[in-house]
Write a protein that holds these residues in place. Structure first.
Motif, PDB file in Angstrom:
ATOM      1  N   PRO A  92      76.411   6.488 -73.541  1.00 30.07           N
ATOM      2  CA  PRO A  92      76.211   7.888 -73.135  1.00 30.07           C
ATOM      3  C   PRO A  92      75.975   7.984 -71.633  1.00 30.07           C
ATOM      4  O   PRO A  92      75.471   7.050 -71.000  1.00 30.07           O
ATOM      5  N   PHE A  93      76.299   9.134 -71.075  1.00 29.96           N
ATOM      6  CA  PHE A  93      76.284   9.312 -69.619  1.00 29.96           C
ATOM      7  C   PHE A  93      74.930   8.943 -69.003  1.00 29.96           C
ATOM      8  O   PHE A  93      74.870   8.295 -67.956  1.00 29.96           O
ATOM      9  N   GLU A  94      73.822   9.347 -69.613  1.00 29.45           N
ATOM     10  CA  GLU A  94      72.501   9.155 -69.016  1.00 29.45           C
ATOM     11  C   GLU A  94      71.905   7.787 -69.301  1.00 29.45           C
ATOM     12  O   GLU A  94      70.870   7.433 -68.742  1.00 29.45           O
ATOM     13  N   ASP A  95      72.524   6.990 -70.157  1.00 33.70           N
ATOM     14  CA  ASP A  95      71.962   5.687 -70.500  1.00 33.70           C
ATOM     15  C   ASP A  95      72.056   4.717 -69.326  1.00 33.70           C
ATOM     16  O   ASP A  95      72.918   4.878 -68.444  1.00 33.70           O
ATOM     17  N   PRO A  96      71.200   3.686 -69.298  1.00 31.36           N
ATOM     18  CA  PRO A  96      71.327   2.638 -68.274  1.00 31.36           C
ATOM     19  C   PRO A  96      72.719   2.007 -68.318  1.00 31.36           C
ATOM     20  O   PRO A  96      73.330   1.889 -69.389  1.00 31.36           O
ATOM     21  N   ILE A  97      73.205   1.613 -67.165  1.00 30.12           N
ATOM     22  CA  ILE A  97      74.525   0.992 -67.070  1.00 30.12           C
ATOM     23  C   ILE A  97      74.399  -0.487 -67.410  1.00 30.12           C
ATOM     24  O   ILE A  97      73.606  -1.211 -66.798  1.00 30.12           O
ATOM     25  N   LYS A  98      75.187  -0.928 -68.380  1.00 31.13           N
ATOM     26  CA  LYS A  98      75.154  -2.316 -68.818  1.00 31.13           C
ATOM     27  C   LYS A  98      76.524  -2.938 -68.608  1.00 31.13           C
ATOM     28  O   LYS A  98      77.543  -2.336 -68.928  1.00 31.13           O
ATOM     29  N   CYS A  99      76.517  -4.151 -68.066  1.00 32.64           N
ATOM     30  CA  CYS A  99      77.780  -4.833 -67.830  1.00 32.64           C
ATOM     31  C   CYS A  99      77.585  -6.342 -67.905  1.00 32.64           C
ATOM     32  O   CYS A  99      76.456  -6.840 -67.978  1.00 32.64           O
ATOM     33  N   SER A 100      78.694  -7.046 -67.873  1.00 34.91           N
ATOM     34  CA  SER A 100      78.683  -8.506 -67.895  1.00 34.91           C
ATOM     35  C   SER A 100      79.597  -9.018 -66.796  1.00 34.91           C
ATOM     36  O   SER A 100      80.617  -8.384 -66.484  1.00 34.91           O
ATOM     37  N   LEU A 101      79.244 -10.141 -66.218  1.00 29.11           N
ATOM     38  CA  LEU A 101      80.079 -10.778 -65.206  1.00 29.11           C
ATOM     39  C   LEU A 101      80.692 -12.046 -65.779  1.00 29.11           C
ATOM     40  O   LEU A 101      80.014 -12.832 -66.443  1.00 29.11           O
ATOM     41  N   SER A 102      81.965 -12.241 -65.513  1.00 28.49           N
ATOM     42  CA  SER A 102      82.630 -13.473 -65.930  1.00 28.49           C
ATOM     43  C   SER A 102      83.419 -14.032 -64.758  1.00 28.49           C
ATOM     44  O   SER A 102      83.934 -13.280 -63.916  1.00 28.49           O
ATOM     45  N   THR A 103      83.511 -15.348 -64.690  1.00 26.74           N
ATOM     46  CA  THR A 103      84.228 -16.014 -63.613  1.00 26.74           C
ATOM     47  C   THR A 103      85.629 -16.360 -64.086  1.00 26.74           C
ATOM     48  O   THR A 103      85.818 -16.926 -65.171  1.00 26.74           O
TER      49      THR A 103
END
Length: 658
Positions: free
Chosen positions: A25-36
Motif C-alpha cells: 500500500p502507498f503509505e506502508d514502509p518501502i521494502k526491497c532486496s538487493l542482489s548482486t
C-alpha cells in the motif's frame, strides 16, 4: 533495527547490484532486496534518474530487513514507482507490468555503497553500460506539491492570478491584431473542465493540455489563452491557461533538468515506442520526447513569427524567464544528443552547453559526462573520487588541449578571476563554475587566424600546475580605458576622446577601425553563424552611428531596422579597450591591466593577454629559466588577427603559464 551493510563488489567481474522493490500500500514502509549480478549476463532491470536534492538522509528504506537511510527525493520516487498492492491482494496501478509482483530497478544511492569511495569510482566506470542495458529509464522530478511550492516561492502563482503584467495597451493592440487574422480559438476541454469543476489538480491537467496544444504547431492567434466573448473583437484572457502554463513551466524547471548526470543518463538509455523515457511526478507521467515540443514551439513561434505577442501569451516576465530557462535545458539535451549520435561529443561541447547544470560533488562535472566521451579521452581520465578536485580539473583541461592540439578553449579558463574556488592555475578550466558568455570567445568558429597553420605543440612539463606554450611577443599594454567611457554617449567619440586624453589620437585616424574594434570585427549572420564584418556591414555601422548622433539614441521608440538595435546593444556593453607599446588598438577582458603582455600563440586563433609573474621562472631540467605568466584572457587586436605578425622566419619563444 540494524543498519544495512553492503557486501563488496568485484570490479574485475563488472558486478552491479539491482534493487527488487516489493509491492505494498502507498503509505506502508518501502521494502526491497538487493542482489548482486554480472552486468555481462544481461540481467533485466530498469533505471532511475532523479535529483538527489539536499544531502539530508532522513528517510528510511528497508533493505533485506535492515535500515538504509535515503534522501526524501529517492524515497518519494520509490513510493510512487513501486507496485501498489491493495489489502485484498490485487496489484493496483503502477509503472510495472501487473503480472510482476515486484519491480526491479537500478538506482545509484541504493545500488552503490556511497560510503566506499573505491566502489563509487569503479561503478561510475560502468555507468554507461548500466544505462545502456536498462530496459527503460524512469525520470523522477518530484511531487506535484513540491512543484507548487516552487511556484509559490517564486511568487509566480500570485502573478498568474492577477496577470498584472499584461497592460491594457498590450491587450488593446492584440485585439486589433486579431481583426486581421481571424482567430479560430476554443478553450481546451481538459483545461476548462478541470478548472471549472474545482479539480484539486486542475493546474496539472491544464499543463498537460497545454503541452498537447504546443505539439500542434499553432500561431499565437490560434492558441487558447484567450476566450472570445462575442463575434466581434471583445475577448478576455483565459486565466486557467496561465495557471496551467505556470505548472507546465514548474514541471520543466525542476532541479532534475539541471543535473549534469541527467544528460548522460538520458542519452545512454534506449527508449522505444512501447517503452519511452517517462518524466514522472506524483502519479503523472509525460514522455520526454513530448516535452521537447515546448522547446520547438518556443523557438519557432514565440521567438520567431509570433515574437511580438509572446508577453501576452506568457503573461508574466517571471514566467517568461522560466520559459527561456526551460527551453535552454531542452536545447542543451538536444544538442548533446546530436553531437553524441554524430560521434562529435567531447568535453568542449559539454562545457559550452553545461550552462548552470549542477552536481552534488565537484568531480561529477567531469565524471557525469565521462561515458559520452570518445574512448581516447575517457581512458585518459580515470575515475578516482580520492583525487583532489584541482588535480582532476587540471588533468581534464590538459587532456582537452592535447586532444585538439589547440588552445581554442583556454578562453573559458579561470584566468585571474578572484573567485578561484578550487585554487586552479590560470590556464585551467573551472568545470564546476560555467563562465558567462564572453563575446571575445569564438568557440573555434575559424573567424581569425593570428597564427595560421600552427598547432599547439603540447610540451611536456615537470610541474603539474604549469602549461608550456610557444608564443610570439607583441608588446605590452601601455594604456586602457574605463569600460564606462565606451558606453556613454557616442561610443566612437568616447574612444577618440580617451586616445586624445593620453596623447595617442594619431595612432588611429580611421574611425572604421574603431568600429571594427568595438564590434570585435564580427557579427551573427542570417544563418546564425559568426561572420567577419564585410564592407556592407561597415556601411550599416556608419548608418547606426549617424542615426544615434542625430536622434539622441531613441532607438527603442523609432521605427528603424532591428539590426540597428542589435548593433546598439553590442556597442553599449562595457568594453575594455587598450593600446600597446607597438601602437596597436585592441579590446579585451575587463580584468586586463596596464603592463599585461600581448602574445600570439601556436594553436590559438586570436591573441592572448598574459600577466608576467615577476621574479619567477621554471627551474630545473629543460624548462629552466622559462618566463612565467598568468592567463588573463583572449583579445581582439586590429592588425594582427589574420597572421600579419607571423612570417616563415618567425622565432617562437616557449613560455610557461601558471
Amino acid at each position: 533495527m540494524a543498519a544495512y551493510v553492503y557486501d563488496r563488489l568485484d570490479p574485475s567481474r563488472k558486478q552491479i547490484r539491482i534493487c527488487t522493490i516489493h509491492p505494498g500500500p502507498f503509505e506502508d514502509p518501502i521494502k526491497c532486496s538487493l542482489s548482486t549480478v554480472l552486468l555481462d549476463d544481461n540481467p533485466r532491470y530498469e533505471t532511475l534518474s532523479y535529483a538527489w536534492g539536499a544531502p539530508v538522509f532522513d528517510h528510511t528504506v528497508l533493505v533485506d530487513g535492515a535500515v538504509l537511510k535515503v534522501t526524501r527525493s529517492l524515497h518519494d520516487a520509490l513510493r510512487y514507482l513501486r507496485p501498489r498492492k491493495k489489502y485484498f491482494g490485487a496489484v493496483d496501478e503502477s509503472p510495472w507490468d501487473i503480472r510482476d509482483a515486484t519491480a526491479v530497478l537500478w538506482a545509484d544511492a541504493i545500488c552503490i555503497n556511497q560510503a566506499d569511495l573505491d566502489e563509487r569510482s569503479s561503478q561510475v566506470c560502468l555507468m554507461g553500460d548500466i544505462y545502456r542495458r536498462g530496459a527503460r529509464l524512469h525520470v523522477w522530478i518530484g511531487t506535484v506539491e513540491e512543484i507548487r511550492e516552487d511556484l509559490r516561492q517564486a511568487n509566480i502563482d500570485k502573478q498568474m492570478d492577477a496577470l498584472d503584467l499584461v497592460t491594457p495597451e498590450q491587450f488593446s493592440e492584440f485585439k486589433m491584431f486579431l481583426l486581421s487574422h481571424e482567430p479560430t480559438c476554443s478553450r481546451p476541454v481538459a483545461l476548462s473542465s478541470a478548472a471549472l469543476s474545482g479539480d484539486v489538480d486542475a493546474d496539472v491537467m491544464g499543463a498537460l493540455e497545454i503541452l498537447k496544444v504546443f505539439t500542434e504547431d499553432k500561431h499565437v492567434q490560434h492558441l487558447p489563452f484567450f476566450n472570445p466573448l462575442s463575434a466581434d473583437t471583445d475577448l478576455e484572457l483565459h486565466k486557467p491557461w496561465y495557471v496551467g502554463l505556470a505548472m507546465l513551466l514548474g514541471i520543466l524547471t525542476q532541479p532534475w533538468w539541471k543535473r549534469v548526470w541527467a544528460v548522460q543518463e538520458v542519452l545512454l538509455s534506449t527508449p522505444t515506442s512501447s517503452q519511452p523515457t517517462l518524466i514522472r511526478f506524483s502519479h503523472y507521467k509525460i514522455s520526454l520526447a513530448y516535452c521537447n515540443n515546448v522547446r520547438v514551439y518556443f523557438l519557432k513561434h514565440l521567438l520567431g513569427c509570433c515574437v511580438e505577442w509572446y508577453p501576452i501569451v506568457v503573461g508574466s516576465n517571471a514566467l517568461l524567464y522560466r520559459l527561456n530557462e526551460a527551453s535552454g535545458f531542452l536545447t542543451t539535451l538536444t544538442n548533446f544528443s546530436r553531437c553524441y549520435e554524430n560521434g562529435n561529443f567531447d568535453m568542449t561541447v559539454a562545457y559550452h552547453s553545461l550552462g548552470s547544470r549542477e552536481a552534488t560533488i565537484p568531480h561529477d562535472y567531469i565524471y557525469g559526462l565521462r561515458a559520452l566521451m570518445a574512448n581516447s579521452l575517457s581512458s585518459t581520465l580515470k575515475v578516482d573520487y580520492r583525487q583532489s578536485v584541482s588535480s582532476l580539473y587540471v588533468e581534464a583541461t590538459r587532456a582537452i588541449f592535447k586532444a585538439h592540439n589547440s588552445l581554442e578553449y583556454i578562453d573559458v579558463a579561470v584566468g585571474v578571476d578572484a573567485d578561484n574556488r578550487n585554487h586552479l592555475p590560470s590556464w585551467c578550466i573551472e568545470w564546476s563554475q560555467h563562465q558567462k558568455y564572453n563575446d571575445l570567445s569564438y568557440y573555434g568558429e575559424g573567424l581569425f587566424s593570428a597564427a595560421p597553420g600552427y598547432l599547439h605543440p603540447f610540451h611536456a612539463c615537470e610541474e603539474s600546475s604549469s602549461l608550456l606554450i610557444d608564443a610570439l611577443a607583441q608588446g605590452a599594454i601601455t594604456s586602457s580605458n574605463s569600460p564606462a567611457q565606451a558606453t556613454a554617449g557616442d561610443p566612437v567619440h568616447a574612444v577618440v576622446e580617451w586616445m586624445e586624453s593620453i596623447g595617442q589620437r594619431q595612432v588611429i585616424q580611421n574611425t572604421d577601425i574603431i568600429l571594427r574594434v568595438l564590434m570585435r570585427d564580427w557579427h551573427i549572420g542570417t544563418d546564425l553563424r559568426f561572420r567577419r564584418l564585410s564592407p556592407q556591414y561597415i556601411e550599416l555601422l556608419r548608418e547606426w552611428r549617424d542615426f544615434t548622433s542625430h536622434n539622441n539614441r531613441q532607438l527603442n521608440k523609432a521605427p528603424i531596422k532591428s539590426s540597428l538595435r542589435d548593433i546598439d546593444s553590442r556597442m553599449r556593453r562595457p568594453q575594455r579597450l587598450f593600446l600597446t607599446s607597438h601602437g596597436l588598438l585592441g579590446v579585451g577582458p575587463t580584468t586586463l591591466m596596464e603592463g599585461d603582455c600581448l602574445f600570439i600563440a601556436k594553436g590559438s586563433e586570436s591573441p592572448l593577454l598574459l600577466r608576467p609573474i615577476h621574479g619567477s621562472a621554471i627551474e630545473g631540467g629543460q624548462q629552466e629559466n622559462l618566463p612565467k605568466y598568468q592567463f588573463v584572457g583572449r583579445c581582439y587586436v586590429h592588425g594582427i588577427m589574420d597572421g600579419e605578425a607571423v612570417t616563415a622566419d618567425t622565432e617562437w619563444q616557449t613560455i610557461c603559464l601558471h
